[in-house]
Scaffold this motif. Structure first.
Motif, PDB file in Angstrom:
ATOM      1  N   ARG A 158     161.025 -23.583  98.107  1.00  0.00           N
ATOM      2  CA  ARG A 158     162.342 -22.862  98.391  1.00  0.00           C
ATOM      3  C   ARG A 158     162.180 -21.364  98.289  1.00  0.00           C
ATOM      4  O   ARG A 158     161.584 -20.886  97.343  1.00  0.00           O
ATOM      5  N   TRP A 199     164.673 -22.972 102.718  1.00  0.00           N
ATOM      6  CA  TRP A 199     163.194 -23.947 102.645  1.00  0.00           C
ATOM      7  C   TRP A 199     162.136 -23.276 103.549  1.00  0.00           C
ATOM      8  O   TRP A 199     162.572 -22.911 104.536  1.00  0.00           O
ATOM      9  N   ASP A 240     169.315 -26.424 105.790  1.00  0.00           N
ATOM     10  CA  ASP A 240     169.333 -26.785 104.356  1.00  0.00           C
ATOM     11  C   ASP A 240     169.224 -28.240 104.361  1.00  0.00           C
ATOM     12  O   ASP A 240     170.298 -28.986 104.621  1.00  0.00           O
ATOM     13  N   VAL A 281     161.442 -28.722  97.546  1.00  0.00           N
ATOM     14  CA  VAL A 281     162.196 -29.462  98.793  1.00  0.00           C
ATOM     15  C   VAL A 281     161.568 -30.368  99.267  1.00  0.00           C
ATOM     16  O   VAL A 281     160.476 -30.194  99.699  1.00  0.00           O
TER      17      VAL A 281
END
Length: 154
Positions: A140, A106, A9, A131
């Motif tokens: 995302r 993502w 992330d 993102v």
């Protein structure tokens, strides 16, 4: 602790050891009925290589959000994250009797997308271009699993 990585992330981002300690101290004080962070260890060496967590647990709706991070690159692709998530899912569906688990990643994290799908999660939607990683935009990707899907995998 964990090496910075572009597969996980990007919101986790590079952090200092002090920030990690402060974050864990805060998380350890949270009531386990609402959220928890658990370490993931390599059983062969007993080394902490990541973490799984749950948060936003709503016992009335029967829903929680879960997550996983394997921060040590040398342990990527070995199934540690999937194993840890499987155990956490069993605990939340079993002990807490939840009806639904959800998580996200993502779109550039292809390993996570494959792992979540293999575990039985279904893609439920995307937040387009939500993102930013190294100057490039990604979606995302939102995933969910219902209790009956966990009890009777396809």
């Amino acid at each position: 602790m964990f090496a910075g990585n572009l597969a996980g992330d990007p919101l986790f981002g590079p952090v200092t050891a002090e920030a990690i300690r402060t974050g864990f101290d805060t998380m350890l004080r949270l009531p386990p009925r609402e959220s928890a962070v658990l370490t993931v260890e390599d059983l062969a060496g007993g080394t902490v290589i990541g973490m799984v967590d749950y948060r936003d647990l709503d016992p009335y709706a029967g829903v929680a959000t879960i997550g996983v991070t394997i921060g040590e690159r040398e342990f990527w692709g070995r199934g540690h994250g999937s194993d840890a998530l499987r155990l956490l899912m069993g605990h939340l569906f079993g002990a807490y009797g939840l009806n639904r688990l959800e998580l996200d990643t993502w779109s550039g994290n292809e390993r996570a997308v494959r792992a979540f799908t293999r575990l039985g999660f279904r893609e439920e939607g995307r937040r387009r271009s939500a993102v930013l990683v190294q100057g490039k935009r990604y979606d995302r990707v939102l995933f969910g699993m219902l209790r009956e899907e966990w009890e009777s995998p396809a």
